[in-house]
Design an enzyme around this catalytic site. Structure first.
Site, PDB file in Angstrom:
ATOM      1  N   TYR A 174       0.899  -1.029   0.126  1.00 44.96           N
ATOM      2  CA  TYR A 174      -0.019  -0.055  -0.149  1.00 44.96           C
ATOM      3  C   TYR A 174       0.748   1.205  -0.028  1.00 44.96           C
ATOM      4  O   TYR A 174       1.460   1.581   0.925  1.00 44.96           O
ATOM      5  CB  TYR A 174      -0.909   0.186   1.365  1.00 44.96           C
ATOM      6  N   HIS A 197     -16.560  -4.148  -2.637  1.00 42.32           N
ATOM      7  CA  HIS A 197     -15.435  -4.467  -2.621  1.00 42.32           C
ATOM      8  C   HIS A 197     -14.950  -5.548  -1.593  1.00 42.32           C
ATOM      9  O   HIS A 197     -15.226  -5.485  -0.502  1.00 42.32           O
ATOM     10  CB  HIS A 197     -14.354  -3.171  -1.998  1.00 42.32           C
TER      11      HIS A 197
END
Length: 543
Positions: A206, A374
């Site tokens: 990330y 998601h």
């Protein structure tokens, strides 16, 4: 194979179409379109009407047979197919079929696709046809609000050797409810991107960077955004999120792990826009858009990009991000996004009874017009359900055939109004039969999430409302011992998972106390202090 080919030839029938005279009104144009194959040989246009009829136009770069249809999960057996074309003598053929197995295709007894036209020129064949969303034919697949798995195929001549043709499959959401809007007369573009970021040799990364928004002297609206993905990294970038930051925040420079050792890189929690694998350009409705340029709007954003480098490839450089389109031609409302769901269980519960207090003033009714669902690789279905005073009102959004490779913002057929005090339950279905170890919630693509992003107007100050079932209640229902949450998660690995224990865990997760975390962000003018508040409150949700 010769027997199969003769069967196909025998079932295809000649058609004589009525003449559409010039005095008749032309049919309305089909609003939606996409290429179904990487080489852009197969182009699909489609639309649907209030009579639950869907019209398709398939244009294929061939002068042979063409085919189009639906599959339950992307495989050929069980697929619902139409085949058509133009013979060399000018006569046409068209038939509604289904695939029995990897070597057999049969004509349906009930012909439920209506051919409107088949034409051919020197390079292409175009087939226009329509069908009802539900035909009641057991050999036809329904068209629903779920993700559809489309099948397209073609050959070089009209002998129709179907299984020797070029065959493609693609996931697509067909029941779109809003036509693409036109750009305003005055608009500008601005890129929020990384700059030659060296993607580490890790399965999951990330990466976060803080970037200023465009400086404007008066209020503007971001009315559209595009994903900008470095071409050779299309399978590397999993998702992109843009978070608005408080104007008094002290933000770090450079690029770092979003959720690593430096907590400053996880600042800013108000989602402004988002993209995930498979998504395309998104344009907000004509009545609402994302505001920039006022004292209450963020001046900086946090760009978050999730990379999935499963093959541990070295030397990858990425400059992906988002391109925003903004205009001084203002819409009526400002857009907000509410993140809700859960990271570790298939049930996440949001109770909004504290929204007014957390917002600092009464929260106006939230008009939800779009959503983004998601999960990670194990996700097979999601839905968000609205409750009021303990009674279910409506399923806000759902996809029972969720595809990890197609995560996009989808517009609602009708706006759903969520009032302060309402409850939203997000429920996910996962399939982990191919895994030998427990799957836990977390940021890695091999971990799981169960999230719904609700796009609404008018904007308020709530950024997320996430539910967390009491893990100890679930563990104890499974006859395991644990004294805290960490021990509870570890105890999950000692459970003998089977159909019975799965049902026990699901029931326990539904009846457990839910700890709801509501986050707000106070985007204050620079002279005031930046505040991020969190509130934990225990709530109980009974199935």
């Amino acid at each position: 194979m010769a027997v199969l080919l003769s069967r196909i030839k025998g079932m295809l029938f000649l058609l004589f179409l009525p003449c559409f005279c010039s005095g008749q009104p032309a049919p309305p144009p089909l609003r939606f379109s996409i290429f179904l194959d990487p080489s852009k040989m197969v182009y699909l246009r489609w639309d649907h009407d209030e009579q639950e009829l869907m019209t398709f136009e398939l244009q294929v770069h061939t002068t042979g047979w063409v085919a189009f249809g639906f599959s339950s999960h992307g495989e050929l057996p069980g697929s619902d197919i139409v085949i058509g074309g133009v013979f060399p003598n000018g006569s046409i053929y068209f038939s509604d079929c289904h695939v029995v197995d990897e070597a057999t295709i049969e004509e349906d007894e009930s012909q439920d696709y209506q051919l409107l036209s088949v034409t051919e020129n020197e390079t292409s064949t175009t087939m226009l046809f329509k069908r009802h969303l539900r035909t009641c034919d057991p050999n036809d697949l329904d068209i629903t609000v779920d993700t559809a798995r489309l099948v397209a195929a073609f050959g070089t001549d009209d002998t129709v050797p179907f299984f020797k043709g070029q065959i493609f499959s693609k996931s697509l959401f067909l029941l779109r409810f809003r036509s693409p809007s036109t750009d305003p007369k005055i608009f500008f573009t601005y890129d929020l991107r990384l700059d030659n970021f060296a993607v580490p040799v890790e399965e999951t990364k990330y990466a976060c960077k803080f970037i200023p928004l465009p400086m404007v002297k008066q209020k503007h609206h971001i009315y559209k955004f595009d994903p900008v993905i470095t071409p050779h990294n299309i399978t590397l970038v999993h998702h992109i999120l843009i978070y608005g930051c408080g104007n008094a925040s002290v933000l770090p420079s450079g690029i770092d792990d979003c959720y690593g050792a430096n907590p400053d890189f996880s600042l800013c929690s108000q989602v402004l826009m988002g993209w995930a694998i498979g998504g395309q350009t998104y344009q907000f409705p004509d009545e609402a858009a994302v505001s920039i340029g006022t004292p209450l709007d963020p001046q900086y954003i946090r760009l978050e990009i999730h990379y999935s480098n499963f093959d541990l490839l070295p030397g990858l450089i990425d400059s992906s991000g988002v391109r925003i389109y903004y205009t001084p031609e203002l819409r009526k409302h400002d857009v907000g996004i509410l993140q809700t769901g859960i990271f570790s269980f298939p049930y996440g519960f949001c109770n909004s009874s504290q929204f007014d207090e957390m917002n600092g003033m009464a929260v106006p009714d939230m008009h939800v017009f779009a959503y983004l669902l998601h999960t990670h690789l194990a996700g097979r279905g999601l839905k968000a359900v609205q409750y009021r005073n303990g009674e279910q009102l409506v399923i806000i959004c759902e996809d029972n055939k969720y595809d990890f490779g197609l995560q996009e913002i989808r517009n609602m057929k009708e706006i759903v109004i969520v009032k302060s005090g309402d409850e939203v339950l997000v429920e996910c279905n996962f399939q982990t039969l191919d895994r030998s170890q427990s799957t836990f919630g977390g940021p890695s693509t091999m971990n799981e999430m169960c999230l719904t992003f609700l796009f609404y107007y008018p904007r308020n100050n709530i950024s997320s409302c996430m539910g967390y079932p009491d893990i100890l209640h679930v563990v104890h229902a499974l006859k395991q011992e644990a004294s805290d949450a960490l021990e509870g998660m570890m105890a999950m690995d000692f459970v003998d998972w089977n159909n019975e224990t799965v049902k026990i865990a699901e029931h326990a997760a539904k009846e457990a106390d839910q700890f709801v975390i509501i986050k707000t962000i106070d985007v204050s003018p620079p002279s005031e202090q930046f505040v991020v508040e969190e509130m934990d409150l225990a709530l109980t949700f009974q199935e």
